[in-house]
Enzyme design. Structure first.
Site, mmCIF file in Angstrom:
data_model
loop_
_atom_site.group_PDB
_atom_site.id
_atom_site.type_symbol
_atom_site.label_atom_id
_atom_site.label_comp_id
_atom_site.label_asym_id
_atom_site.label_seq_id
_atom_site.Cartn_x
_atom_site.Cartn_y
_atom_site.Cartn_z
ATOM 1 N N THR A 175 0.837 -1.195 0.000
ATOM 2 C CA THR A 175 0.000 0.000 0.000
ATOM 3 C C THR A 175 0.876 1.251 0.000
ATOM 4 O O THR A 175 1.962 1.235 0.559
ATOM 5 C CB THR A 175 -0.861 -0.072 1.270
ATOM 6 O OG1 THR A 175 -1.833 -1.072 1.080
ATOM 7 C CG2 THR A 175 -1.530 1.234 1.603
ATOM 8 N N ARG A 203 -15.027 -5.962 0.381
ATOM 9 C CA ARG A 203 -14.386 -5.620 1.654
ATOM 10 C C ARG A 203 -13.844 -4.177 1.613
ATOM 11 O O ARG A 203 -13.239 -3.753 0.642
ATOM 12 C CB ARG A 203 -13.249 -6.601 1.911
ATOM 13 C CG ARG A 203 -12.418 -6.308 3.162
ATOM 14 C CD ARG A 203 -11.138 -5.593 2.827
ATOM 15 N NE ARG A 203 -10.240 -5.482 3.971
ATOM 16 C CZ ARG A 203 -9.117 -4.804 3.966
ATOM 17 N NH1 ARG A 203 -8.728 -4.170 2.871
ATOM 18 N NH2 ARG A 203 -8.362 -4.738 5.037
HETATM 19 N N1 ASP Z 1 -4.232 -1.141 5.003
HETATM 20 C C1 ASP Z 1 -4.464 -1.875 3.781
HETATM 21 C C2 ASP Z 1 -5.806 -2.567 3.886
HETATM 22 O O1 ASP Z 1 -6.083 -3.200 4.894
HETATM 23 C C3 ASP Z 1 -3.418 -2.890 3.447
HETATM 24 C C4 ASP Z 1 -1.967 -2.432 3.497
HETATM 25 O O2 ASP Z 1 -1.669 -1.424 4.144
HETATM 26 O O3 ASP Z 1 -1.104 -3.066 2.862
HETATM 27 O O4 ASP Z 1 -6.555 -2.515 2.933
#
Ligand code: ASP
Length: 274
Positions: A175, A203
């Site tokens: 991310t 989701r």
């Molecule tokens: N925070 C992101 C999510 O749960 C995932 C990530 O940070 O890699 O969608």
């Protein structure tokens, strides 16, 4: 007055992985985007414009779990989340479960500028994107071979994972996000993601939610989080960090650490922040 800028490409410890070649590529990418963002701040651009710019660059790179190169959900599809926030007036914009939008962060900026709403989802967000003339791309633009392999591994292991979690090595990319303070002292934060590998379709993670994955307030700090979204939602993570600044008088670094301590203590959370 000076400026500051931090960007991230996801949580995870590069040095644990011992993949020197990809670590070098990863570092070069982050540093070149950081440099381009710094030049814009130096030139007087707003923090909001610069965090959007940096996140767009990260979305355009297939190295990260955002935009092109996003992880795949349980149906093998890309569904992306993004949000950004302006610290001088608490304006915010987010999109969730969007498909085919080349730069979800740019669409989030349009939600912010349009001003009627803070968060648009799925088909409604796509319709808004079409009305705004936002650039769209076919599914094939977003899906990479590495992501198809990664989903197969997660499904074989019966798991839902962070992008950079190691079912097998070399899955460290994540991310993306940025926080900035511009020459006028205004703060902004942004984040964008494909979410979790093998997530259920529909989701919604922390990334598009103001106060969970992103937060910016000139009176406190700017936060862009990365990690297991469910844990960040349950602890209202980004706003919790801002509250440590506001109500406990901590500086940004101290507040970030206090926020992570709280995340670990309350929900055994896993992730990072900038
Ligand atoms: N925070 C992101 C999510 O749960 C995932 C990530 O940070 O890699 O969608």
């Amino acid at each position: 007055m000076s400026y500051s800028l931090m960007i991230h490409g996801g949580a995870g410890a590069l040095e644990d992985l011992k993949y020197e070649a990809s670590e070098a590529v990863f570092r070069e990418s982050v540093l070149s985007i950081l440099q381009a963002g710094r030049q814009r701040l130096e030139g007087g651009e707003s923090a909001l414009a610069v965090v959007e710019f940096c996140v767009m660059m990260l979305e355009d790179s297939p190295l990260y779990n955002a935009g092109r190169g996003s992880v795949l959900n349980a149906q093998g599809q890309v569904e992306m989340d993004a949000a950004l926030m302006n610290g001088s007036d608490l304006r915010a914009g987010g999109v969730t479960c969007v498909k085919n939008v080349k730069n979800p962060i740019a669409l989030a900026r349009q939600v912010l500028e349009q001003g009627d709403h803070v968060l648009l989802a799925a088909d409604g967000a796509l319709q808004f994107a079409k009305q705004q003339g936002t650039e769209l791309c076919p599914d094939a633009y977003f899906v990479t071979e590495a992501r198809i392999k990664q989903l197969a591994e997660a499904q074989a292991a019966g798991r839902m994972t962070l992008d950079h979690e190691r079912i097998k090595p070399a899955q460290k990319l994540g991310t993306v996000g940025a926080v900035a303070c511009d020459l006028s002292g205004n703060l902004a934060a942004a984040a964008s993601t494909g979410g979790l590998v093998n997530k259920r379709w529909g989701r919604v993670g922390d990334t598009p939610i103001v106060g969970a994955g992103v937060y910016a307030d000139n009176e406190t700090c700017a936060v862009s989080a990365t990690g297991y979204g469910e844990q960040f939602l349950r602890t209202v993570f980004a706003k919790t960090i801002a509250d440590f600044v506001q109500f406990q008088g901590l500086d940004a670094a101290g507040a970030a650490q206090a926020g992570i301590d709280y995340l670990v203590r309350k929900v055994n959370g896993d992730g990072g922040r900038s």
